[in-house]
Motif scaffolding. Sequence first.
Motif, PDB file in Angstrom:
ATOM      1  N   LEU A  43     -15.342  -5.553  -6.876  1.00 14.71           N
ATOM      2  CA  LEU A  43     -15.391  -4.190  -6.377  1.00 14.71           C
ATOM      3  C   LEU A  43     -16.732  -3.922  -5.723  1.00 14.71           C
ATOM      4  CD1 LEU A  43     -13.763  -2.222  -9.334  1.00 14.71           C
ATOM      5  CD2 LEU A  43     -12.776  -2.586  -7.078  1.00 14.71           C
ATOM      6  N   GLY A  98      -1.387  -3.537   2.615  1.00 12.94           N
ATOM      7  CA  GLY A  98      -1.036  -4.164   1.351  1.00 12.94           C
ATOM      8  C   GLY A  98      -0.321  -5.491   1.481  1.00 12.94           C
ATOM      9  N   SER A 121       0.821  -1.212   0.000  1.00 10.73           N
ATOM     10  CA  SER A 121       0.000   0.000   0.000  1.00 10.73           C
ATOM     11  C   SER A 121       0.852   1.258   0.000  1.00 10.73           C
ATOM     12  CB  SER A 121      -0.913   0.032   1.232  1.00 10.73           C
ATOM     13  OG  SER A 121      -1.894  -0.960   1.164  1.00 10.73           O
ATOM     14  N   SER A 147      -4.078  -5.807  -2.182  1.00  7.99           N
ATOM     15  CA  SER A 147      -2.902  -5.814  -3.061  1.00  7.99           C
ATOM     16  C   SER A 147      -2.261  -7.193  -3.152  1.00  7.99           C
ATOM     17  CB  SER A 147      -1.864  -4.798  -2.565  1.00  7.99           C
ATOM     18  OG  SER A 147      -2.380  -3.498  -2.538  1.00  7.99           O
ATOM     19  N   SER A 198     -12.064 -11.942  -7.271  1.00  2.00           N
ATOM     20  CA  SER A 198     -11.964 -10.564  -6.797  1.00  2.00           C
ATOM     21  C   SER A 198     -13.156  -9.776  -7.319  1.00  2.00           C
ATOM     22  CB  SER A 198     -10.651  -9.925  -7.250  1.00  2.00           C
ATOM     23  OG  SER A 198     -10.571  -9.912  -8.668  1.00  2.00           O
ATOM     24  N   SER A 223      -4.241  -9.552  -5.270  1.00  2.00           N
ATOM     25  CA  SER A 223      -4.196  -9.126  -6.666  1.00  2.00           C
ATOM     26  C   SER A 223      -2.892  -9.589  -7.312  1.00  2.00           C
ATOM     27  CB  SER A 223      -4.316  -7.605  -6.764  1.00  2.00           C
ATOM     28  OG  SER A 223      -5.581  -7.161  -6.322  1.00  2.00           O
ATOM     29  N   GLY A 227     -12.156  -2.658  -2.763  1.00  2.00           N
ATOM     30  CA  GLY A 227     -11.575  -3.894  -3.268  1.00  2.00           C
ATOM     31  C   GLY A 227     -11.993  -5.098  -2.434  1.00  2.00           C
ATOM     32  N   PHE A 281       1.900  -3.995  -7.425  1.00  2.00           N
ATOM     33  CA  PHE A 281       0.461  -3.914  -7.172  1.00  2.00           C
ATOM     34  C   PHE A 281       0.224  -3.063  -5.930  1.00  2.00           C
ATOM     35  CE2 PHE A 281       1.344  -7.642  -9.578  1.00  2.00           C
ATOM     36  CZ  PHE A 281       0.255  -7.834 -10.416  1.00  2.00           C
ATOM     37  N   SER A 282      -0.656  -2.085  -6.056  1.00  2.00           N
ATOM     38  CA  SER A 282      -0.971  -1.224  -4.926  1.00  2.00           C
ATOM     39  C   SER A 282      -2.435  -0.817  -4.995  1.00  2.00           C
ATOM     40  CB  SER A 282      -0.070   0.013  -4.917  1.00  2.00           C
ATOM     41  OG  SER A 282      -0.254   0.758  -3.734  1.00  2.00           O
ATOM     42  N   ASN A 283      -3.292  -1.700  -4.544  1.00  2.00           N
ATOM     43  CA  ASN A 283      -4.720  -1.383  -4.470  1.00  2.00           C
ATOM     44  C   ASN A 283      -5.245  -1.710  -3.071  1.00  2.00           C
ATOM     45  OD1 ASN A 283      -4.221  -4.069  -5.227  1.00  2.00           O
ATOM     46  ND2 ASN A 283      -6.212  -4.321  -6.202  1.00  2.00           N
ATOM     47  N   ALA A 284      -4.630  -1.016  -2.115  1.00  2.00           N
ATOM     48  CA  ALA A 284      -5.032  -1.081  -0.708  1.00  2.00           C
ATOM     49  C   ALA A 284      -4.868  -2.489  -0.154  1.00  2.00           C
ATOM     50  CB  ALA A 284      -6.446  -0.544  -0.536  1.00  2.00           C
TER      51      ALA A 284
END
Length: 360
Positions: free
Chosen positions: A215, A292, A85, A131, A213, A134, A350, A125-128
């Motif tokens: 949203l 993350g 993150s 992560s 996964s 992902s 996410g 990868f950095s999507n909270a």
Amino acid sequence: MLRPVFIAASGLLCARGDSPGAVSEALWAGECSAGNYTLGERSFPYFALPLTETDWLLRAEYAIRQVSAQLGPLGAEIPLFVASSSFQIGYFEQQGAPFAMPIGSASFSRQIAEWMGLRGVRHSFSNACVSGFSALDAARTLIGAGWIDEAIVLGIELANASTLAGFAAMELLSPGVCRPLDARRDGLVLGEAVAAIRLSATPSRWKIAGQASGLDGYSTTGPDPEGGPIAGVMADCLHDAQLTAHDIELIKLQAAGSPGTDLAEAKALRQVFTAARPPLLSLKPALGHTLGASGIAELVALLACLDAERLPATANFRDADADIGLAPGTVRRTAHIRRALLNLIGFGGGLASLIVERNG
């Protein structure tokens, strides 16, 4: 998915220990103490790595090298998938102003690869909080399709004031302890972790049976309170694994002590597991919410517990919440678990679920 993907090795450094086995032992012993992180005039409970080094970059290098060594000898061309993150925000803070910013924060992945002796392709990868899963999903997809034969997936989250200040400003942090699903839950307790898994097409003890996964667009700060999107991702994960809810023997919850998110996850569980629900476990009261890195760190910690056939208790749960209607296991026990489902619910919407299954 053309071929199955297995977990060949793992490594972990977190507040509870410096290897998967050490963390498993600490969880079984019920260790859940945290230190503190002072931010201005406020102090928050915080799960820091057991390191004495204070220089941010040297600390990161030591942690990465230690976790990398736990994976065994690595071929230099193995692709690396890095999840975080915050990447090197803590390093920027320590430099003071002014300092030269890199072209992108993903440049830290190049440095990580050098510390690990890897010169293959690197992905960031950095999507909270999702992560880690992902990154794992991308690596698993490439291995499953036959494009690569193995990969390293690494999650890293190291202390920095920017992240803590952001959560504190939104009043999302607990002043005391993480109480997942508890009626007195009052927020998150953050922490650090560096964790890695080595994925391979070669059969090993554990395989990734399913992953999904999604949203949740209900809110920028929390999930749909009815849990519908979370339930949908769990159902998709079961479908990907060609399993039913009855096949799952343990659920590793996201549950981090958030009043809204814990309730939404509980409602989702009741939608998917309509009959008898498997035992529930949250690791965040003992490890902290490592953002993350949490997906990989909690996966490695859980597998170490399952290898030892010992399920730790969920710490800090005392008072049941009537609205939730579910309780995590509060008494440690031995068990032979073949299939477990892991949930992640990230800030910003996410969602991710993962199923691990014993091979044979």
